[in-house]
Motif scaffolding. Structure first.
Motif, mmCIF file in Angstrom:
data_model
loop_
_atom_site.group_PDB
_atom_site.id
_atom_site.type_symbol
_atom_site.label_atom_id
_atom_site.label_comp_id
_atom_site.label_asym_id
_atom_site.label_seq_id
_atom_site.Cartn_x
_atom_site.Cartn_y
_atom_site.Cartn_z
ATOM 1 N N LEU A 1 0.962 -1.234 0.007
ATOM 2 C CA LEU A 1 -0.146 -0.011 -0.141
ATOM 3 C C LEU A 1 0.932 1.224 0.047
ATOM 4 C CD1 LEU A 1 -2.859 -0.767 2.480
ATOM 5 C CD2 LEU A 1 -3.107 -0.503 0.172
ATOM 6 N N MET A 2 1.852 1.387 0.674
ATOM 7 C CA MET A 2 3.208 2.418 0.851
ATOM 8 C C MET A 2 3.410 2.548 -0.666
ATOM 9 S SD MET A 2 3.841 4.039 3.679
ATOM 10 C CE MET A 2 5.508 4.083 3.909
ATOM 11 N N ALA A 3 4.013 1.414 -0.993
ATOM 12 C CA ALA A 3 4.759 1.429 -2.335
ATOM 13 C C ALA A 3 3.808 1.745 -3.551
ATOM 14 C CB ALA A 3 5.524 0.008 -2.405
ATOM 15 N N LEU A 4 2.752 1.385 -3.614
ATOM 16 C CA LEU A 4 1.744 1.680 -4.609
ATOM 17 C C LEU A 4 1.753 3.536 -4.902
ATOM 18 C CD1 LEU A 4 -1.309 -0.231 -4.610
ATOM 19 C CD2 LEU A 4 0.162 0.030 -6.607
ATOM 20 N N GLY A 5 1.508 3.966 -3.880
ATOM 21 C CA GLY A 5 1.493 5.406 -3.965
ATOM 22 C C GLY A 5 2.784 5.889 -4.578
ATOM 23 N N LEU A 6 3.944 5.455 -3.756
ATOM 24 C CA LEU A 6 5.445 6.040 -3.935
ATOM 25 C C LEU A 6 5.661 5.622 -5.729
ATOM 26 C CD1 LEU A 6 7.216 7.397 -2.311
ATOM 27 C CD2 LEU A 6 8.513 5.530 -2.317
ATOM 28 N N GLY B 1 -2.836 10.069 -1.274
ATOM 29 C CA GLY B 1 -4.193 9.598 -0.524
ATOM 30 C C GLY B 1 -3.802 8.055 -0.279
ATOM 31 N N ILE B 2 -3.172 7.273 -1.267
ATOM 32 C CA ILE B 2 -3.167 5.658 -1.092
ATOM 33 C C ILE B 2 -2.092 5.898 0.127
ATOM 34 C CG2 ILE B 2 -2.211 3.761 -2.161
ATOM 35 C CD1 ILE B 2 -2.980 4.719 -4.792
ATOM 36 N N ALA B 3 -1.366 6.697 0.297
ATOM 37 C CA ALA B 3 -0.399 6.301 1.491
ATOM 38 C C ALA B 3 -1.456 6.426 2.728
ATOM 39 C CB ALA B 3 0.822 7.427 1.465
ATOM 40 N N GLY B 4 -2.430 7.445 2.665
ATOM 41 C CA GLY B 4 -3.356 7.742 3.805
ATOM 42 C C GLY B 4 -4.039 6.374 4.007
#
Lengths: 384, 307
Positions: B29-34, B216-219
């Motif tokens: 989830l963290m990496a997707l946004g990044l 937002g995905i990081a959120g």
């Protein structure tokens, strides 16, 4: 003599800059500050080694290393291992289960000295290791990355990961490295008490002299053909490559040079502060070293020293009186410098103060024209 | 290994594997946004971990409010809070892009430093708002407890929830990227910014929305993170190096690569952690990644991108 003047000092302007810095370090600071504060300045000046290394690597080489603390740490730990072994002679550690090994090993049920500690009984070996160990490490990292044309943000992230790995390793292997507390209680260097006031003064001067020497060495490198190639590479790497130069080798050289400079700073840090711990190795100290260089001006060797002193002075003042504001201030500094003053203090000096000084000189009609042209000349030299 | 029987080993493998899967979910989830941000704009967002912390604190805040004023709604608040976590992180991300990032697109290394500064400021804001101590949200009952397929195997429900969330979010992102108008523009901008601009795509606007979406995905990642661990001002920064390695290892601009590398890294780490100490497991994993990256700098999977 003439080539020494222009190559090692950087011409008239460079010589004046260096003389002011030397006067500041050797005369103003010791007269102004008591030994406690002076020792602190000495500690900050050891960070300045890392910042000067970064000016070479980042400012001139265009490679942003976020692992400068790794090399600082290697230098510091090499020196700390030697001092620790000297401090843990069998007589003074007689109360331990195993006399003759460092106290933290004894606490962690280690019963014999690990093999890699053995050579650090010798001062000569230690001094060589301070230079060679970071050199080898930087060469391996540099060769692996630059030969495959890895650069930019990839390189930054990988060096940052290396800083993280080293910290975890040092903290995790408590019995061999002293863990999170680091290597503490360092007393003597070849029987010479490093905690006495006289020794602190002496070490401060040695440190300052080494720093000036390192800056001169960097000036020499930059004034050579290599220095010009570095600038060319930073601006148009492909063109340099197509002209037949092996770009990777120049980058490796700069990266190694920056690493060795930081390591010398690390070793001097251990000597002056009397301990070494992983909190000077990891991600955060490494990136703080970048801000030292950025504040001073990423293209200015002398500026990096002032930048380091200024940031650390700010840190000391803030954390003594408003500890919670420090992070805000530090964060704002990163953003403001990057967005508005990418050339840092030295850029401000070049654009405003120097022009103003030039006007002043013209007004009093001492040596009008050439001085007035100076700012333009430096801008030309900076490749504008 | 002597003391374990074969069935013990199997249970250990399943449970360690599962704990690896929850780590995988958070990392993913963290990496997707990044990955979206880095792939499209080449911008390194060092404050990404702090956007995750924003999400985590949002959940904490909602849980406290609900517990105090609307105790009857406890089972449902979590859904609303996740949407809020996304929205708040999205809005702040949008703002950050507008104020800071868009001025620095030409200087990727400087973005890295500026966002690091931003992360320091955000950490201090968290500290003054929520205190330096770690907090944890009160979870609704349906997230507590565990599922026991056999007497030896014990799988926590919150871990299952995090996994489900990461699968859903990944699918939504893939769907948006490959089936929507916005996704088409994003992919066009990633592949060739100049040509995309030439055919009339407003790349600046696309950048801003992509950056905000990544935040937002990081959120959401932070929201999931609260269910398995407590949150402190620096929680996000603990994951940032791992997350970067996930993105770089997977190969930038490749979503499939990101998923694969998050899986590899998380599994390797949690299985090694069982057999070695915690620290050594992590060191070995990170070292292996770096060595592989030195041999294959472009990462596991690459998609064709014109630089």
């Amino acid at each position: 003599m003439n080539s020494f003047y222009s190559k090692w000092l950087g011409g008239k302007h460079g010589a004046i800059e260096l003389a002011i810095l030397a006067a500041f370090i050797f005369v103003v600071m010791p007269l102004w500050l008591d030994i406690f504060r002076l020792n602190m300045v000495g500690k900050y000046l050891t960070y300045a080694f890392a910042a000067v290394g970064l000016v070479m690597v980042w400012g001139y080489g265009g490679i942003l290393s976020l692992g400068q603390g790794v090399f600082f740490g290697i230098g510091g730990y090499c020196m700390a291992m030697f001092l620790k072994l000297e401090a843990s002679d069998p007589v003074s550690t007689a109360h331990q289960t195993t006399p003759g090994i460092p106290d933290f090993m004894d606490w962690n049920q280690v019963t014999h000295l690990p093999l890699f500690w053995e050579p650090f009984h010798s001062l000569t070996f230690t001094l060589i290791a301070v230079v060679v160990a970071p050199l080898v490490m930087a060469y391996i990292i540099g060769a692996a990355m630059f030969k495959r044309r890895v650069g930019g943000v990839y390189f930054s992230i990988i060096t940052q990961a290396i800083a993280a790995i080293l910290t975890i390793l040092v903290v995790g292997q408590q019995g061999m490295t002293g863990g999170i507390n680091g290597i503490t209680d360092l007393k003597t260097l070849h029987g010479w008490n490093i905690n006495s006031d006289a020794a602190k003064y002496a070490l401060y001067y040695v440190n300052g002299a080494l720093l000036i020497g390192v800056i001169m060495l960097c000036k020499f490198v930059l004034s050579s053909k290599l220095g010009r190639l570095l600038l060319a590479m930073r601006d148009k790497e492909d063109r340099v490559r197509f002209s037949g130069y092996d770009v990777a080798n120049f980058k490796i050289f700069t990266f190694c040079l920056g690493a060795v400079i930081s390591a010398i700073g690390g070793a001097m840090f251990t000597l002056q502060v009397g301990f070494m711990s992983p909190s000077f190795v990891g991600i955060v100290p490494s990136i703080e070293m970048v801000i030292f260089a950025a504040i001073g001006g990423r293209m200015s060797l002398v500026g990096a020293v002032y930048g380091t002193l200024l940031v650390n002075y700010g840190k000391t003042v803030f954390s003594e009186s408003f500890p919670s504001l420090w992070l805000f201030f530090m964060g704002a500094m990163f953003i403001v410098v990057v967005m508005f003053f990418p050339k840092g203090l030295s850029g401000l000096y070049d654009t405003y103060l120097k022009v103003w000084l030039g006007h002043l000189v013209t007004k009093f009609g001492k040596s009008g024209l050439p001085e007035k042209l100076n700012p333009i000349k430096t801008e030309l030299q900076n490749g504008k | 290994m002597g003391g374990y029987s074969l069935s013990d080993l199997w249970s250990i493998l399943v449970m360690q594997g599962f704990s690896g899967l929850s780590l995988f979910s958070v990392l993913l989830l963290m990496a997707l946004g990044l990955a979206i941000i880095f792939g499209q704009m080449g911008v390194i967002n060092m404050a990404h971990g702090e956007f995750m912390t924003i999400g985590a604190y949002t959940i904490y805040f909602f849980s406290k409010i609900t517990e105090k004023y609307f105790p009857g709604l406890m089972p449902f608040y979590f859904v609303v809070a996740i949407i809020a976590a996304f929205s708040i992180a999205f809005l702040i991300g949008y703002l950050v892009e507008y104020v800071l990032i868009r001025h620095l697109y030409k200087r990727p290394l400087d973005t890295l430093l500026a966002t690091w500064g931003l992360s320091l400021i955000m950490q201090q804001i968290f500290r003054s708002m929520f205190g330096a101590r770690e907090v944890s949200a009160t979870l609704p009952n349906w997230l507590m407890g565990s599922w026991k397929p056999t007497p030896d195997i014990d799988i926590p429900l919150n871990g299952l929830f995090v996994m489900a969330m990461s699968i859903v979010v990944t699918l939504v992102v893939v769907l948006f990227l490959y089936r929507s108008n916005w996704g088409l523009k994003v992919r066009a901008t990633t592949q060739n910014r100049i040509m995309a601009g030439a055919v009339g795509i407003n790349t600046r606007k696309i950048d801003r929305i992509t950056f905000a979406t990544g935040c937002g995905i990081a959120g959401i990642a932070g929201a999931c993170f609260t269910t398995i661990a407590s949150t402190g001002p620096t929680s996000g920064s603990l994951y940032i190096v791992d997350t970067f390695l996930v993105v770089v290892f997977g190969g930038s601009a490749s979503l499939f690569g990101t998923v694969a590398s998050a899986f590899t890294i998380a599994q390797a780490q949690s299985i090694l952690t069982f057999f070695m100490t915690n620290a050594m497991g992590k060191v070995v994993t990170l070292l292996a990644i770096i060595i592989i990256l030195m041999m294959r700098p472009e990462g596991l999977f690459t998609s064709k991108v014109r630089k």
